[in-house]
Structures are given as structure tokens and as C-alpha cells.
Write an enzyme that holds these catalytic residues in place. Structure first.
Site, PDB file in Angstrom:
ATOM      1  N   ASP A  25      75.374  41.596  32.069  1.00  6.29           N
ATOM      2  CA  ASP A  25      74.303  40.702  32.529  1.00  6.29           C
ATOM      3  C   ASP A  25      72.999  40.950  31.756  1.00  6.29           C
ATOM      4  O   ASP A  25      71.941  41.174  32.347  1.00  6.29           O
ATOM      5  CB  ASP A  25      74.033  40.891  34.027  1.00  6.29           C
ATOM      6  CG  ASP A  25      75.309  40.870  34.852  1.00  6.29           C
ATOM      7  OD1 ASP A  25      76.172  40.030  34.570  1.00  6.29           O
ATOM      8  OD2 ASP A  25      75.438  41.696  35.774  1.00  6.29           O
TER       9      ASP A  25
ATOM     10  N   GLU B  90      75.567  31.363  38.939  1.00  7.57           N
ATOM     11  CA  GLU B  90      74.795  32.571  39.247  1.00  7.57           C
ATOM     12  C   GLU B  90      73.920  32.921  38.048  1.00  7.57           C
ATOM     13  O   GLU B  90      73.789  32.142  37.105  1.00  7.57           O
ATOM     14  CB  GLU B  90      75.749  33.740  39.582  1.00  7.57           C
ATOM     15  CG  GLU B  90      76.755  34.030  38.482  1.00  7.57           C
ATOM     16  CD  GLU B  90      77.840  35.021  38.895  1.00  7.57           C
ATOM     17  OE1 GLU B  90      77.738  35.594  39.992  1.00  7.57           O
ATOM     18  OE2 GLU B  90      78.784  35.220  38.108  1.00  7.57           O
TER      19      GLU B  90
END
Length: 529
Positions: A37, A203
Site C-alpha cells: 500500500d 479501497e
């Protein structure tokens, strides 16, 4: 911008993966390690990157580059995760999820979610640290993946997603107003996008503004298989148009999404994103990016439809100023200073007596820590000293001496994940024995199985432990008394990922007995080759 300690944090180049091809081009991944991420920014001529760190400490590692290809570790945002007591025990898959790194009013900000506790913020003048004690700006269960935006009128906003595992909803994005200093959230949360119709598992949003448009870059479709979605609107609160701007296409790069848009000091645009490689974790790729009709196009777009696919090799970003020398994140450690290499992380908040460094003598001393009373396997242990896997193929070798003082003390070189394996020295009846142990479904509390032990060739002398990793993360453990001839021990082990992370390699030192003293291991060096 870097401290002397940070600039000296690494002088050695990786022997297993260098993305800079030396001819003006690079190969992906630019970070062949589990920097999951990723988010990145440019400040002046410097790029900085951080990533999810979950339950590991130090957490929120910070990397630096001048060209987006050659990266070094320069620090971490915290040494212990808050609340300290909660994270003194391993919290697999919990802790720091997808963070956002930003620069505002001459300060660096990191916003990160703890999916069980809320949204936290930490600040620093220098990205190498020190960072402020994180403060919770929103107590919440299920708020994840926050990213701030400071608008041109001085107002501040926060976009975020929801974790279905906590909130019971997912695939939606919301925006809420913040105080101008970004240190408190005030005002109602507004739903700005629902991805259920076409973009499941939406997301990881990142918030930007360009040419009067507000942009939300958000991955969809799931970690191993998804795509990069971009939303745009003339209003912070929408309505937002949508476009897929990158997917796997005809490449072997699965799930290319979630990351950071950055520009260079020459005006070029680039995108850093991850690719899930199972036991190797979520490795980081660099893609060229261009704007067409106020939409980004990421990667190569051969047919001109506005949707790119990842590049495997490409020319390096053009930058003003002196070219950056070859650089890679640290892996090997000679333990020749009084600080651990920045690549190392404990499996939970550390106690200061687990390990001591003696730089002048050049070793790391690990003390044998007692196992918990309900011990089943290493999944429960906080005192695992680990680092990310650095390439598809490599060997990790360590030279050490074990001064055991009681039966049941054990020193191991471990490949850790949901399944794990290690080679260890164990004190059995006052004598050291070598063996290999394997645990499958460690997260379920499964017991280990251990090979028949082998006598240590030269007790009280240094010994070398090694794990050789082949393509596909197949691991063979071995040992040596001279560092030249290695004897395999046990069968080949298939490494697997951990909880939301790749496998990790490293060391541990434990004891079964509970008394008021401990044996110790002196680690001379740990080398990745």
C-alpha cells in the site's frame, strides 16, 4: 533534508536486486520487497515513500529517492506502536493499514488507519525523524485508508474507505471536513462514491487536485486481481465521474493498483503501485503516467483507449540536478554500530532487553526470552527479529555463537509466515543439537514437526546457518562450521505469506524454562547474497 545518520544508514548495494539497469533504464519492481500500500510524495528534489506496517515495530518505515528508481531506508515514524500495551503482543493483520504521506506548511504528515481504533496522524520536520507521537483524530472501528487534501482556499478534507471485517460495509468512499491544521476531523462524513455496481472491494483512496478537478485514485477488484480506478469531480463532494486508467492487460503483472501519483522537478508524471506476489508480499512498481483530457493514463496505452498496462522496463524519470548513484534498501547487516539496521522489524513492540548491539565489537546479542505459558508455536512470539524478502532468489546466511545456559534454550534462523520453518540450535541436556522445524497453519495454533537432531560439529565455536530461496519461494536450510561447506538439513520448505504481509526472514532466541537468567546468542553478521 536528511540527517547525517539517515544519509549514512546505507552504503551497500543489494547483491540480489538492483532495479537501475545502468543504461538510463530501469526494471520493475523498483522495490522488490513488501512495501504494501505505498504512498509517496516529492518535496523539492527529493521523493519519500511509506507503506503499511501492520503489527511490526519500528513501524511506518520511510524511504528516500532522488529519481524514483534508487531507494534507501532513512527511518521510521515510530519505534513502538500505540497503544503500547496492546501492541506488545503480536497483532497479525492489525495495526497500521494503508497510510497517506503528505507535505503541508513545511511539515511532513502521515495519516494512518488502525482498523480497530481509528485514524491517526503523526508529523515531522525531517522525514528521517523524529516524528511526533501519533494522535487519534477519529475514534472509529472500520475506518481505513485515510488521505488528506488541503484545498487552495485553505480548507482541509479527509477521504477514507471502510473495512468490511469491522464496519460490515465496504466498497464505498466518504469525505469529511478537517480543521485547517489537519489535526482534527470535524463535521459529518459524506458518501461520495459507491463502487458496488462495477468496482468491488474499492479501497485505498488518494486525494489530489489538478486543473480545477478533485481526483480520487482508488484501487478496486481485490488485491491479487484488481485495477486502478480514478474518480474526478469539480466538487469535493461529487458527483464523481469514473474511469479505469490501468489494469493487467496482456502483462504478467497481476492486480496493478493502489499507490501514488508523483511528479518530477522536470514536470513528468509517474505512478508507484504494488503487485501482490504471494510469499514475497506486495512489491512496488513504477509506471509512466500522462494526462489526456484531464484524465490520467498510467503505463503503456498502445491502443489509445485511455487505459494503460504495466511496463516491465522503461527509461528512468528525467530529473534536474545531479544523477543519483545506485541505491537499494538495506538487507545485510554487519552489526557494526549501536543501532539496528533500518530493515529490521520486531513482530510486536520490543522490550529493550531482548537485544543489545555492541558496535565496537561488531555483534548483535540476543537473549533467550521465555516462551508464553500457553505456547503453541512462533506465531505467538513478539521477539522475532525479521526483515522483508528482498528478491525472488537469494540466500540469507548468518554467523553466530550460542552461549546457552539452560536446557530448552533455542536459537533459530526462521522463514516466517502463515506456515513457517526454521533451522535451530537447541540445548538438550547441556549439549547443542541442530534440527529443522516446520509449522503449517501456524495461525491456527498448529504444533511444529521437527527433524531428527544432528550434533553440533564444534560446540562453543561459531556456526553458520543459511536459508537458500529459489524461484517460487522454495527454501532449503543448511549449516556449516567453516562458512564454506554447507550441509543441508531437512526437506525443502514452501514459504507462504503472513497475514496481509509477505513472508519474512530473520532470527529468534527463546527458552522454555522460567528462571532469573538467560543464555545468549552473539550474531556476528547477517548477509543477503
Amino acid at each position: 533534508m536528511l540527517s547525517p545518520a539517515a544519509s549514512q544508514a546505507q552504503t551497500s548495494l543489494s547483491k540480489v536486486w538492483v532495479p537501475d539497469l545502468g543504461n538510463g533504464s530501469y526494471k520493475n519492481p523498483v522495490l522488490y520487497a513488501d512495501y504494501s500500500d505505498p504512498d509517496a510524495i516529492r518535496v523539492g528534489d527529493d521523493f519519500y515513500l511509506t507503506s503499511s506496517s501492520f503489527n511490526s515495530a519500528p513501524g511506518l518505515q520511510i524511504l528516500h529517492s532522488r529519481d524514483l528508481v534508487n531507494w534507501t531506508l532513512i527511518g521510521a515514524a515510530f519505534q513502538e506502536q500505540l497503544p503500547k500495551l496492546r501492541y506488545r503482543e503480536p497483532q497479525h493483520g492489525n495495526g497500521v493499514w494503508a497510510p497517506a504521506l503528505r507535505y503541508h506548511n513545511k511539515e511532513f504528515y502521515i495519516y494512518y488507519p488502525d482498523p480497530d481504533l481509528g485514524i491517526f496522524v503523526t508529523k515531522a520536520k525531517n522525514p528521517a525523524g523524529p516524528w511526533s507521537t501519533p494522535v487519534c483524530i477519529k475514534e472509529a472501528s472500520g475506518w481505513i485508508d485515510p488521505c488528506p487534501l488541503w484545498d487552495t482556499d485553505g480548507k482541509a478534507y479527509l477521504v477514507h474507505g471502510f473495512a468490511g471485517s469491522r464496519a460490515g460495509i465496504k466498497t464505498i468512499l466518504a469525505v469529511s471536513p478537517m480543521a485547517a491544521d489537519g489535526l482534527s476531523q470535524h463535521g459529518p462524513d459524506a458518501l461520495v462514491y459507491d463502487g458496488h455496481a462495477a468496482h468491488p472491494t474499492l479501497e485505498g483512496p488518494k486525494f489530489y487536485k489538478r486543473n480545477g478537478y478533485y481526483y480520487i485514485f482508488a484501487p478496486a477488484g481485490g488485491v491479487p486481481t484488481g485495477w486502478q480506478l480514478v474518480l474526478r469531480s469539480k466538487s469535493v463532494y461529487g458527483p464523481y465521474e469514473e474511469r479505469i486508467v490501468m489494469d493487467q492487460g496482456k502483462t504478467p503483472i497481476n492486480g496493478p493498483h493502489q499507490g501514488a501519483w508523483v511528479d518530477t522537478n522536470t514536470g513528468e508524471d509517474w505512478f508507484l503501485h504494488f503487485q501482490d506476489q504471494g510469499p514475497y508480499g506486495r512489491v512496488v512498481h513504477l509506471q509512466p503516467m500522462v494526462w489526456k483530457n484531464d484524465w490520467p493514463v498510467i503505463g503503456e496505452d498502445a491502443d489509445g483507449d485511455g487505459k494503460g498496462q504495466p511496463v516491465l522496463t522503461y527509461r528512468k524519470p528525467r530529473i534536474k540536478g545531479k544523477a543519483q548513484p545506485l541505491a537499494t534498501p538495506a538487507t545485510s547487516d554487519e552489526f557494526s554500530s549501536n543501532q539496528l539496521g533500518l530493515q529490521w522489524q520486531w513482530h510486536a513492540n520490543p522490550q529493550d532487553y531482548w537485544a543489545f548491539l555492541n558496535g565496537p565489537l561488531g555483534y548483535l546479542r540476543l537473549y533467550a526470552m521465555p516462551l508464553p505459558e500457553n505456547y503453541k508455536n512462533l506465531w505467538q512470539l513478539p521477539n522475532l527479529l525479521l526483515q522483508k524478502l528482498p528478491a525472488e532468489t537469494f540466500t540469507a546466511t548468518t554467523k553466530l555463537t550460542f552461549q546457552s545456559r539452560a536446557g530448552g534454550e533455542k536459537l533459530g534462523l526462521v522463514m516466517m509466515g502463515l506456515d513457517y520453518a526454521y533451522i535451530s540450535l537447541t540445548n538438550v541436556g547441556g549439549k547443542l543439537q541442530l534440527s529443522q522445524s516446520v509449522c503449517r497453519k501456524a495461525d491456527k495454533g498448529s504444533p511444529e514437526t521437527t527433524t531428527a537432531p544432528v550434533a553440533v560439529p564444534q560446540p562453543n565455536q561459531p556456526i553458520y546457518l543459511r536459508v537458500a530461496v529459489k524461484p517460487g519461494a522454495k527454501c532449503q536450510f543448511s549449516y556449516s562450521s567453516d562458512g564454506q561447506q554447507f550441509q543441508p538439513l531437512g526437506t525443502e520448505f514452501q514459504a507462504v505469506e503472513g497475514k496481509w504481509i509477505g513472508a519474512k526472514v530473520g532470527l529468534f532466541c527463546t527458552r522454555a524454562a522460567r528462571f532469573n537468567d538467560s543464555g545468549n546468542a552473539d550474531i556476528d553478521w547477517f548477509r543477503i547474497e
